[in-house]
Scaffold this active site. Structure first.
Site, PDB file in Angstrom:
ATOM      1  N   GLN A  20      -4.901 -12.755 -12.416  1.00  0.00           N
ATOM      2  CA  GLN A  20      -4.854 -11.565 -13.277  1.00  0.00           C
ATOM      3  C   GLN A  20      -3.444 -11.279 -13.788  1.00  0.00           C
ATOM      4  O   GLN A  20      -3.202 -10.273 -14.431  1.00  0.00           O
ATOM      5  CB  GLN A  20      -5.453 -10.349 -12.566  1.00  0.00           C
ATOM      6  CG  GLN A  20      -4.631  -9.777 -11.416  1.00  0.00           C
ATOM      7  CD  GLN A  20      -5.346  -8.636 -10.714  1.00  0.00           C
ATOM      8  OE1 GLN A  20      -6.304  -8.839  -9.979  1.00  0.00           O
ATOM      9  NE2 GLN A  20      -4.890  -7.407 -10.929  1.00  0.00           N
ATOM     10  N   SER A  51       2.467   0.639  -6.820  1.00  0.00           N
ATOM     11  CA  SER A  51       3.336  -0.296  -6.089  1.00  0.00           C
ATOM     12  C   SER A  51       4.523  -0.674  -6.966  1.00  0.00           C
ATOM     13  O   SER A  51       5.591  -1.020  -6.474  1.00  0.00           O
ATOM     14  CB  SER A  51       2.553  -1.555  -5.709  1.00  0.00           C
ATOM     15  OG  SER A  51       1.390  -1.190  -5.008  1.00  0.00           O
ATOM     16  N   LEU A  69       0.827  -1.208   0.000  1.00  0.00           N
ATOM     17  CA  LEU A  69       0.000   0.000   0.000  1.00  0.00           C
ATOM     18  C   LEU A  69       0.866   1.265   0.000  1.00  0.00           C
ATOM     19  O   LEU A  69       1.918   1.328   0.622  1.00  0.00           O
ATOM     20  CB  LEU A  69      -0.914   0.002   1.227  1.00  0.00           C
ATOM     21  CG  LEU A  69      -1.853  -1.200   1.371  1.00  0.00           C
ATOM     22  CD1 LEU A  69      -2.812  -0.983   2.537  1.00  0.00           C
ATOM     23  CD2 LEU A  69      -2.630  -1.478   0.086  1.00  0.00           C
ATOM     24  N   GLY A 106      -1.582   6.332  -2.720  1.00  0.00           N
ATOM     25  CA  GLY A 106      -2.696   6.197  -3.666  1.00  0.00           C
ATOM     26  C   GLY A 106      -3.790   5.338  -3.026  1.00  0.00           C
ATOM     27  O   GLY A 106      -4.975   5.692  -3.035  1.00  0.00           O
ATOM     28  N   HIS A 107      -3.380   4.205  -2.432  1.00  0.00           N
ATOM     29  CA  HIS A 107      -4.355   3.382  -1.699  1.00  0.00           C
ATOM     30  C   HIS A 107      -4.892   4.170  -0.505  1.00  0.00           C
ATOM     31  O   HIS A 107      -6.066   4.040  -0.140  1.00  0.00           O
ATOM     32  CB  HIS A 107      -3.694   2.099  -1.167  1.00  0.00           C
ATOM     33  CG  HIS A 107      -3.156   1.199  -2.241  1.00  0.00           C
ATOM     34  ND1 HIS A 107      -1.812   1.009  -2.447  1.00  0.00           N
ATOM     35  CD2 HIS A 107      -3.790   0.440  -3.165  1.00  0.00           C
ATOM     36  CE1 HIS A 107      -1.635   0.161  -3.437  1.00  0.00           C
ATOM     37  NE2 HIS A 107      -2.812  -0.197  -3.908  1.00  0.00           N
TER      38      HIS A 107
HETATM   39  O1  PAF Z   1      -6.038  -2.557  -8.878  1.00  0.00           O
HETATM   40  C1  PAF Z   1      -5.696  -3.555  -8.216  1.00  0.00           C
HETATM   41  O2  PAF Z   1      -4.900  -3.467  -7.273  1.00  0.00           O
HETATM   42  C2  PAF Z   1      -6.258  -4.924  -8.570  1.00  0.00           C
HETATM   43  O3  PAF Z   1      -6.427  -5.068  -9.944  1.00  0.00           O
HETATM   44  C3  PAF Z   1      -7.572  -5.238  -7.822  1.00  0.00           C
HETATM   45  C4  PAF Z   1      -8.690  -4.296  -8.200  1.00  0.00           C
HETATM   46  C5  PAF Z   1      -7.334  -5.168  -6.314  1.00  0.00           C
HETATM   47  C6  PAF Z   1      -8.029  -6.671  -8.170  1.00  0.00           C
HETATM   48  O4  PAF Z   1      -7.069  -7.612  -7.820  1.00  0.00           O
END
Ligand code: PAF
Length: 283
Positions: A61, A187, A33, A36-37
């Protein structure tokens, strides 16, 4: 702040709040984190009674040759950071908890944009994102979820999925948070060497120059695009794509922009081995 690792325990923890009609906000993240988070967490804490930050490095993903293995992991620091901003729970399931039967057979995917822009270079990426985000929505039953505008295509697809599939959740867009230099927080910035970090400023510089040219009256799509490409190339970056698209449907513009066009420029570029994305809306 409590770190919750199982789906059942998150559901049991949230149930009493949900029964009382409390608003639950979800901030989906993959960890590592940064501020931005932080902006997403602050927005949720402001709007909601309970904020859950999910920290899950979602393997489905990532492509085979991507950075899944080297993606920074630091759950304890993430939990402390989230707590310092007022988050109530960190949901940090294992891969086995989220995908107990291995890769899911049922996937959520969009039929039109998953192969464009980021999707063209990251096959399967968006279906991995939409699938895990759907799972997180269903697991948490959150009323609100917060996503950053840096991942513009991701956010667009999530908003569209929520409409298409009638998820009972409100999606909030949070503007890009930039370092004082202009670099969009990510990140993945941690992968950049000192020199690459300086060179990478060419992305936001190019985007700002294109916006200035637009505001000064330039309407040629390829001229505006070239401003961004040139800025990146001159700084030794490798452009993956620079596209000028409609904010409302993400379709590409060409030729000359009309006064009513709602423009956003999407960029992906490499500095060294690090792939960065960024964007800017013109109006
Ligand atoms: O943007 C991200 O960090 C990821 O794509 C998410 C939305 C947490 C899904 O894994």
């Amino acid at each position: 702040m409590q770190i919750i690792k199982s789906i059942e325990s998150l559901r049991e923890t949230l149930k009493p709040f949900q029964r009382e009609g409390k608003k639950v906000g979800l901030v989906p993240t993959m960890g590592a984190l940064h501020d931005g988070h932080g902006a997403l967490i602050k927005a949720s804490v402001k709007d909601c009674d309970i904020t859950v930050v999910s920290v899950f490095l979602n393997p489905i993903q990532f492509g085979r040759n991507e950075d899944l293995d080297k993606y920074p992991k630091r759950l304890e620091a993430d939990a402390n950071f989230a707590a310092s901003l007022g988050a109530d729970y960190v949901f940090a399931p294992s891969v086995a908890e989220m995908y107990p039967n291995g890769d899911p057979l049922t996937l959520v995917r969009d039929e039109s944009l998953e192969c464009l822009y980021c999707g063209a270079y990251r096959p399967g990426h968006f279906r991995g994102v939409l699938t895990v985000v759907s799972k997180l929505f269903l697991i948490s039953k959150a009323n609100h979820a917060y996503f950053g505008e840096k991942d513009y295509q991701q956010l667009f697809l999530i908003e569209r999925m929520v409409k298409d599939l009638n998820f009972d959740i409100e999606i909030h867009r949070v503007p890009i948070v930039r370092e004082s230099t202009g670099l969009a927080m990510s990140s993945r910035n941690e992968y950049l060497s000192v020199d690459e970090r300086k060179q990478a400023l060419a992305i936001s510089r190019g985007l700002n120059e294109a916006k200035e040219a637009y505001l000064a009256g330039e309407r040629g799509v390829s001229k505006l695009r070239d401003i961004v490409v040139k800025s990146i190339v001159l700084s030794r970056g490798q452009v993956q794509f620079v596209e000028i698209v409609n904010q409302n449907d993400l379709q590409k513009y060409s030729g000359v922009l009309k006064p009513t066009d709602k423009v956003v420029v999407l960029v992906a570029a490499f500095f060294g081995k690090t792939r960065l994305i960024d964007n800017i809306e013109f109006n």
